[in-house]
Design a protein around this motif. Structure first.
Motif, short mmCIF file in Angstrom:
data_model
loop_
_atom_site.label_atom_id
_atom_site.label_comp_id
_atom_site.label_asym_id
_atom_site.label_seq_id
_atom_site.Cartn_x
_atom_site.Cartn_y
_atom_site.Cartn_z
N GLN A 1 0.84 -1.20 0.00
CA GLN A 1 0.00 0.00 0.00
C GLN A 1 0.87 1.26 0.00
OE1 GLN A 1 -3.40 -0.42 -0.19
NE2 GLN A 1 -2.77 -2.55 -0.40
N PRO A 2 0.43 2.33 -0.66
CA PRO A 2 1.24 3.57 -0.70
C PRO A 2 1.18 4.33 0.62
CG PRO A 2 -0.84 3.90 -1.84
CD PRO A 2 -0.81 2.45 -1.46
N ILE A 3 2.25 5.05 0.91
CA ILE A 3 2.30 5.97 2.05
C ILE A 3 2.03 7.38 1.49
CG2 ILE A 3 3.77 7.04 3.79
CD1 ILE A 3 3.11 4.31 4.65
N ALA A 4 0.95 7.97 1.90
CA ALA A 4 0.54 9.26 1.33
C ALA A 4 1.61 10.34 1.55
CB ALA A 4 -0.78 9.71 1.95
N GLY A 5 1.92 11.03 0.47
CA GLY A 5 2.81 12.18 0.56
C GLY A 5 4.28 11.87 0.65
N VAL A 6 4.68 10.61 0.51
CA VAL A 6 6.10 10.23 0.61
C VAL A 6 6.63 9.88 -0.77
CG1 VAL A 6 7.76 8.63 1.62
CG2 VAL A 6 5.81 9.40 2.97
N THR A 7 7.76 10.48 -1.15
CA THR A 7 8.40 10.19 -2.43
C THR A 7 9.79 9.61 -2.18
OG1 THR A 7 9.46 12.37 -2.61
CG2 THR A 7 7.20 12.16 -3.43
N ALA B 1 11.74 -1.98 -9.57
CA ALA B 1 12.01 -3.38 -9.91
C ALA B 1 11.68 -4.30 -8.75
CB ALA B 1 13.47 -3.55 -10.31
N ARG B 2 11.74 -3.81 -7.53
CA ARG B 2 11.43 -4.61 -6.34
C ARG B 2 10.02 -4.35 -5.83
NH1 ARG B 2 15.23 -6.87 -8.03
NH2 ARG B 2 17.09 -7.54 -6.92
N SER B 3 9.20 -3.64 -6.63
CA SER B 3 7.81 -3.34 -6.27
C SER B 3 7.72 -2.55 -4.97
CB SER B 3 6.99 -4.63 -6.16
OG SER B 3 7.01 -5.33 -7.37
N LEU B 4 8.73 -1.71 -4.70
CA LEU B 4 8.72 -0.86 -3.51
C LEU B 4 8.15 0.51 -3.81
CD1 LEU B 4 12.20 -1.92 -2.09
CD2 LEU B 4 9.95 -2.64 -1.29
N LEU B 5 7.83 0.75 -5.09
CA LEU B 5 7.07 1.92 -5.52
C LEU B 5 5.80 1.42 -6.21
CD1 LEU B 5 9.77 4.27 -7.13
CD2 LEU B 5 8.88 4.34 -4.81
N THR B 6 4.73 2.19 -6.09
CA THR B 6 3.51 1.85 -6.81
C THR B 6 3.67 2.23 -8.28
OG1 THR B 6 2.46 3.99 -6.46
CG2 THR B 6 2.19 2.33 -4.72
N SER B 7 2.68 1.87 -9.10
CA SER B 7 2.74 2.21 -10.52
C SER B 7 2.75 3.71 -10.75
CB SER B 7 1.55 1.58 -11.25
OG SER B 7 0.32 2.01 -10.66
N SER B 8 2.26 4.48 -9.75
CA SER B 8 2.28 5.94 -9.86
C SER B 8 3.47 6.54 -9.12
CB SER B 8 0.98 6.52 -9.32
OG SER B 8 0.75 6.09 -7.98
N CYS B 9 4.49 5.68 -8.82
CA CYS B 9 5.75 6.11 -8.20
C CYS B 9 5.60 6.61 -6.77
CB CYS B 9 6.45 7.18 -9.06
SG CYS B 9 6.99 6.54 -10.66
N LYS B 10 4.59 6.13 -6.07
CA LYS B 10 4.47 6.45 -4.66
C LYS B 10 5.18 5.38 -3.83
CE LYS B 10 0.01 8.80 -5.16
NZ LYS B 10 -1.43 8.79 -4.79
N VAL B 11 5.83 5.80 -2.75
CA VAL B 11 6.56 4.86 -1.89
C VAL B 11 5.56 3.98 -1.14
CG1 VAL B 11 8.11 4.65 0.08
CG2 VAL B 11 8.52 6.41 -1.64
N THR B 12 5.80 2.66 -1.17
CA THR B 12 4.92 1.73 -0.47
C THR B 12 5.28 1.65 1.01
OG1 THR B 12 6.39 -0.14 -0.90
CG2 THR B 12 4.69 0.33 -2.56
#
Length: 474
Positions: A160-166, A194-205
């Motif tokens: 899941q993404p963490i809101a507001g974190v890049t 590559a490790r799926s640690l970012l969402t498809s919209s480049c948000k940090v998980t």
């Protein structure tokens, strides 16, 4: 460990790339396939990896050699369509082609399929379900498939993404250390993708934040480890509480940092006994082998349920044992009464794979077996698991193990019953043991009589039919 070696091999010159990829042993994250593989069969490892922690399938390697894909354009096109045509729901797969030299010395190419961990249970178009276990894409039977479906009922929390974190908000030094450990040459963002640690919209998980934020407890305050040391074998309550006033610490930071600091604290606090070492000298050794409690700590931090807010991992150190409790129950695939039979399952697949990159946990499904081996090598009783409504507790005792010959002579399940008596830390009646074990009364009585015959437990009562009679450890 392929998760790092694949990236290093892909970074090699094209003359060396194919041969290097062919030499890497297949494991939890790597599968090799011939370009001649049928698309419906190619779907098997894609589904298996998606149902586990993701991974890489390299197409164009066969029998230890480099066959390449250049002369098989039609087959390659069919393989590129496999996720859409032969997996349900479609497995998220990123394809790329890299140049190499084939076995004839000609310039050729390999197809690299990068599989992301699935958010739901995946199956093939034929309705078959696979799970990656070690170097095998294991087909699941109906019961195991149903349990995996229930456990994967919703998207893993660590994705899941963490809101507001890049990416810019993460610790650049930690990211650079990760890139070096993973053998990657791309940017930090590309590696995290590559490790799926970012969402498809480049948000940090959640996984990326827990692994690489400077202080993830700002957003996830429950993501810490508490280490406590007690003066007595019982915790006690109120005025009789045996907790050491100077030995209760809360450890915060990123997951790698938390594990490092918690391990150092446990190393310092765990009781020691004098024993003869290999060199013939008496040295202080921990009452529980370091590798055993460290494996338990790593498993607890990596596999805990981070979606459970308000609870944390606890390590409690007693004069005679170490207990490690983590939020979240075992998945339905696991039976805590038979820990050596627990199938591989990662509640946090992204965290598990990143920690494997960092060599924090090998994640080969061998952690529990390793704990058992370490305890047995030291002549100690097997690790014991107990499960509450919302957590799992691992107990590592410093008690001597029953001789193997004696253990073999006991009825099946006798040692598990003995573990229940040890956990209770008080005499128990036959009825209580029946209730705790979930077994029939004749089965429990047969096990108790066998343990009594070996002098391991003692029966205390006034007569054979005394309703107040109890069993206790000898």
């Amino acid at each position: 460990m392929s998760t790092n070696e694949v990236e290093r091999a892909l970074a090699l010159p094209e003359d060396e790339r194919g041969a290097a990829l062919a030499r890497i042993p297949e494991d939890q994250w790597l599968e090799r396939k011939s370009v001649r593989v049928a698309p419906k069969d190619f779907a098997h490892p894609l589904v298996a990896l998606a149902n586990a922690e993701g991974g890489v399938v390299v197409v164009g390697l066969h029998g230890g050699g480099v066959e390449g894909i250049k002369a098989h354009a039609a087959r390659v096109n069919a393989l590129l369509q496999t996720p859409m045509d032969f997996t349900r729901p479609p497995v998220r797969t990123h394809f790329e082609q890299v140049t190499c030299r084939n076995d004839d010395g000609d310039v050729d190419a390999l197809l690299i399929a990068r599989v992301s961990p699935g958010d739901v249970l995946h199956e093939t178009a034929q309705g078959e379900c696979f799970l990656r276990v070690g170097d095998e894409s294991r087909k699941l039977g109906f019961v195991a498939r149903q349990e995996l479906h229930y456990d994967r009922g919703s998207a893993p929390y660590d994705g899941q993404p963490i809101a507001g974190v890049t990416v810019q908000d993460l610790d650049a030094q930690a990211l650079e250390e990760y890139r070096r450990a993973a053998g990657a040459t791309d940017t930090h963002a590309r590696l995290l993708q590559a490790r799926s640690l970012l969402t498809s919209s480049c948000k940090v998980t959640v996984a990326g934040y827990l692994l690489f934020a400077r202080h993830p407890q700002e957003r996830l305050p429950h993501a810490h480890v508490r280490v406590l040391r007690y003066r007595d074998v019982d915790r006690g309550t109120g005025r009789r509480l045996s907790l050491d006033d100077a030995a209760d610490v809360r450890i915060e930071g990123s997951i790698p940092r938390v594990i490092e600091l918690a391990a150092a604290t446990i190393d310092e606090w765990v009781p020691r006994r004098r024993a003869l070492d290999d060199a013939g000298r008496f040295e202080g050794v921990p009452i529980v082998p370091r590798d055993a409690w460290l494996e338990g700590l790593v498993n607890a931090v990596i596999h805990r349920s981070y979606s459970v807010h308000g609870d944390h991992v606890r390590v409690e150190i007693f004069p005679d044992r170490v207990e490690i409790e983590s939020p979240g129950r075992f998945p339905g695939l696991a039976d805590p009464r038979r820990p050596m039979e627990i199938a591989r399952f990662a509640r946090n697949p992204r965290i598990a794979r990143a920690c494997a990159d960092l060599r924090i946990g090998q994640e080969l499904g061998e952690g529990i077996k390793r704990m058992f081996d370490e305890m047995r090598l030291d002549g100690l009783t097997d690790p014991a698991y107990t499960q509450t409504q919302g957590s799992v507790r691992l107990i590592l005792r410093s008690e001597s193990r029953i001789a193997p010959a004696v253990a073999r002579s006991l009825p099946q399940g006798s040692l598990s019953l003995l573990d229940l008596m040890r956990s209770a830390r008080q005499p128990l009646g036959t009825g209580q043991l029946v209730e705790l074990s979930g077994l029939s009364r004749p089965t429990v009585k047969r096990q108790l009589d066998a343990l009594r015959g070996q002098g391991i437990i003692v029966w205390e009562g006034k007569s054979d039919k005394d309703p107040r009679a109890t069993w206790r450890l000898a």
